[in-house]
Design a protein around this motif. Sequence first.
Motif, PDB file in Angstrom:
ATOM      1  N   PHE A 116       0.937  -1.175  -0.097  1.00 10.16           N
ATOM      2  CA  PHE A 116      -0.042   0.218   0.186  1.00 10.16           C
ATOM      3  C   PHE A 116       0.885   1.363   0.129  1.00 10.16           C
ATOM      4  N   LEU A 117       1.645   0.733   0.324  1.00 11.45           N
ATOM      5  CA  LEU A 117       2.864   2.289   1.086  1.00 11.45           C
ATOM      6  C   LEU A 117       3.891   2.714  -0.472  1.00 11.45           C
ATOM      7  N   SER A 118       3.833   1.706  -0.962  1.00 11.38           N
ATOM      8  CA  SER A 118       4.215   1.759  -2.728  1.00 11.38           C
ATOM      9  C   SER A 118       3.572   1.943  -3.385  1.00 11.38           C
ATOM     10  N   ARG A 119       2.296   1.735  -3.396  1.00  9.10           N
ATOM     11  CA  ARG A 119       1.804   2.445  -4.612  1.00  9.10           C
ATOM     12  C   ARG A 119       0.939   4.256  -4.185  1.00  9.10           C
ATOM     13  N   LEU A 120       0.775   4.286  -2.853  1.00  6.68           N
ATOM     14  CA  LEU A 120       0.853   5.736  -2.314  1.00  6.68           C
ATOM     15  C   LEU A 120       2.026   7.009  -3.298  1.00  6.68           C
ATOM     16  N   GLN A 121       2.685   5.465  -3.450  1.00  2.15           N
ATOM     17  CA  GLN A 121       3.990   7.162  -3.409  1.00  2.15           C
ATOM     18  C   GLN A 121       3.282   7.584  -5.377  1.00  2.15           C
ATOM     19  N   GLN A 122       2.679   6.418  -6.483  1.00  2.00           N
ATOM     20  CA  GLN A 122       2.284   6.685  -7.337  1.00  2.00           C
ATOM     21  C   GLN A 122       0.730   7.642  -7.263  1.00  2.00           C
ATOM     22  N   MET A 123      -0.363   8.074  -6.900  1.00 10.36           N
ATOM     23  CA  MET A 123      -0.942   8.484  -7.057  1.00 10.36           C
ATOM     24  C   MET A 123      -1.440   9.200  -8.244  1.00 10.36           C
ATOM     25  N   PRO A 124      -2.254   9.326  -8.620  1.00 12.08           N
ATOM     26  CA  PRO A 124      -2.915  10.393  -9.972  1.00 12.08           C
ATOM     27  C   PRO A 124      -2.758  11.889  -9.048  1.00 12.08           C
ATOM     28  N   GLU A 125      -2.846  13.251 -10.316  1.00 13.62           N
ATOM     29  CA  GLU A 125      -3.361  13.776  -9.576  1.00 13.62           C
ATOM     30  C   GLU A 125      -4.883  14.403  -9.209  1.00 13.62           C
ATOM     31  N   LEU A 126      -5.555  15.117  -8.567  1.00 12.24           N
ATOM     32  CA  LEU A 126      -6.479  15.067  -8.041  1.00 12.24           C
ATOM     33  C   LEU A 126      -7.426  15.570  -8.336  1.00 12.24           C
TER      34      LEU A 126
END
Length: 947
Positions: A163-173
């Motif tokens: 989960f933490l890894s994928r948090l780094q690649q969140m798209p723009e809000l």
Amino acid sequence: MTPAPEADARLKIDDLLEAAGWQVQDADLANIYAARGVAIREFPLKSGHGFADYLLYVDGKAAGVIEAKKVGSTLTGVEVQSDKYTKGLPEGLPRWHNPLPFSFQSTGVETRFTNGLDPAPRSRNVFAFHRPDLFAEWLETDAGVVSGIAAESQDSFGQPSTFLSRLQQMPELITEGLWPAQIKAITNLEASLRDNHPRSLIQMATGSGKTFTAINFIYRLIKFAGARRVLFLVDRGNLGRQTLKEFQQYVSPYNNFKFSEEYIVQNLTSNVLDTTARVSICTIQRLYSMLKGRDLPEELDEESVDSFGNLFKEPEPIEYNVDFPIESFDVIVTDECHRSIYNLWRQVLEYFDAYLIGLTATPSKQTFGFFNQNLVMEYGHEHAVADGVNVNYDVYRIKTAITEQGGEVEAGYYVDKRDRETREVRWEQLDDDFNYDAKQLDRDVVVVDQIRKVIQTYRDKLFSDIFPGRSEVPKTLIFAKDDSHAEDIVKIVREEFGKGNDFAQKITYRTTGAKPEDLIAAFRNSHNPRIAVTVDMIATGTDIKAVEVVFFMRSVKSRAYFEQMKGRGVRIINDNDLQSVTPDAVTKDHFVIVDAVGVCEQDQTDSRPMERKKNVGFEKLLQAVAFGNAEPDVISSVAARLARMEKKLTAEEHRQVETLLDGKSLKQLTGDLVDTLNPDNHLAKARKDFATNEPATKQVQQSAVKLVGEAVKPLCNPKLRELLLEIKKKNEQIIDTVSPDTLIFAGFTEEKAKGVVESFEQFIADNKDEITALQVLYSKPYKQRLRFEDVRELAEKLVAQVEQLRIYQTHPQGWEKRVPDELWAAYQKLQAGKVRGAAANHILTDLVSLVRFAMHQENELVPFPEKVQVNFRAWVEQQQASGKSFTAEQRKWLEMIRDHIAANLQIETDDFDYAPFAQAGGIGKVWQLFGDDLSKILDDLNEALAA
């Protein structure tokens, strides 16, 4: 042979592993395919790596290790050892990654876990062990074999699996449909999660759309960060139903689907968790009942957590429930988190290995404390910190209210109480106001936000005030009060800087796993750790040249010891060596003392509700008994507290108590007190005392008083009361998570500089008619030359007044050699724009510049040799303008004469018999070069250059 304390810990670890679905095996009877998850005890690693206490296999391949320690061991110092084990699997054995991705450190009471698949892996406390199924999911997602390359030969992990890894690649809000406050809340929260903050608090005013905001970020965390399941905790059942409707009505701006069309949302009205649901809405009381394996009456689901909590003065502690693994949720959102859920029911939240997000409109001090003061959103307010100081060697002072004054937690609040030996934490409601002073911090009382505020201040001020323009944390050495304090500091440093285990390390005598000297070597020679936290180990005799910050979070009474500790930062280092460990450093021309304590300014639970006096402190109860109070409520409360204490006594404390009780144990004393509360015992006593089977009521009352008096008589001994109070204070640390700390001051101190300058200028005014040098400088009679002997006399007079100048505290010996340096640094502190050459090594003649600047004869403080240099250039230009020219050899001699005057104020013909003139030919050579003009040239230079 495993020591008994560690063996006891391993028994507890075995139970926890088996409960979580692991099959525990001995190495000689191992079958790695006997279950999906296998934990092999005492697994032999390759040469030089020893034995792993437990090696974890998932689907037949090695995946992690567990390092077992005896109860009470601090665990961050063990991480180096377990990290070593993750790299020690013998070649040829199947593995998911090299090094193995998962590592635990556990005492059976406290467990920490590091997920090597995370970016910047950082250990965290977990309630128990994760199930093998979760590890398998992470590892399979992570692509254990890439392009046919065996996992053991890979140097890095595959695709993001956590989960933490994928948090780094969140798209723009997508901000359409959101208010500015909601945009800010979501943006700041996601930033907090990316930085791996375990707890985040969102404060939004009533009516500003907290739930809608929450649904927006929950949707994004599921869709883009792959959160497996989110728990949404509400205060009452009806709020759960309302929240469900809001989820059902939410339309995604990313695909125009409703939330419930994409994901299952469950509102829990029974104890059955839908494992296919991505969002579970539940009350805290139902979740507690689920973990306890009990049914919850429907009416209690509609009670506010406040009133429900009052049904249980001391809730039963939660144990591991196989139906609800600790990894059941990735995120827990607690709505209306200002209520008592974090008091009586915080154990429910802390059971799960999940990020905690609080929503509230009205946070209390307790709310801020529970969420680590991590307020990611405060509607209507923006937080800004103004930084801006850069000086040569000086003290950077951090003052906070609690550090300076202590604090108070009012009666009724809940505090953590941590056993000093086992570090096990329990929760207790304060009976009365708890006041503590600054001297009790980090020994008797741990104020979490006091440590956090100091570290936050250092972090926030580091690149703007302390080392402006830098981006790499300089090598920083923090001095803690003891090992437990160091442990607390390490955890908070990692969290506040958003870094992993390797960023900050504890280096104390209690550090295990790696040898302390190896950690010191890494601190000295490697990029990480950037921050080392120690107690005494690096205080003296350890040369770590790259240290640029010496950070005091403990006080030191011995000046000699303080000077040694401070000396860890004074070492010089060449630029290349410094840059090899701190790449963005240019040169080490100073170090900074960060003083957070003013060091530089100083030359458990009962099974039944016995306790009825919850609002009276233990000391007051003992005093009441000592003065003859025999009320049942008082005796019952004393007995309850002694019963809790008895469970915590060490062998030595048992002996001390029994000595004062003439051989009787504290347990026996408690039993005697309880017996006095039994009416049947009152009657039996009266029958005996009055020799009748039917004693009158008054006789029974008299016997009851006598019975109580006999039972409490030992407590009338002041030595016993003193011992009991001492034990109570010693065995537990109170952890104050309630009190928020506030920053009073952060900056380089000016007090010392002002004192030095004021004293120096007063000295000049007082002695202007007594000291020749001052007479000359005051009257400026350039024809009356200022001689070197005059300046030496001035220096000697200054040395005699050294105490007045308040510099001796820093340099008690050889002060006369440091007079210019100290005065120069003081003026630099106060008038930086008018001072040049602060970093230079000043010479005695610089006193001339200092006096002239102090007397306002000069507008700028310039080193005397630099002033001489300017005057020399002007003299040469004057000579050339009048038609005089000098050969290269003559110019060389003139420059030697210039340098001699800069150091000695004047030159005489006799000086040519000494270095450096003698080596170049002496008086004969200079006469040969200048002839009859020599005398005039010397007179001109003596007057012009020293002017």
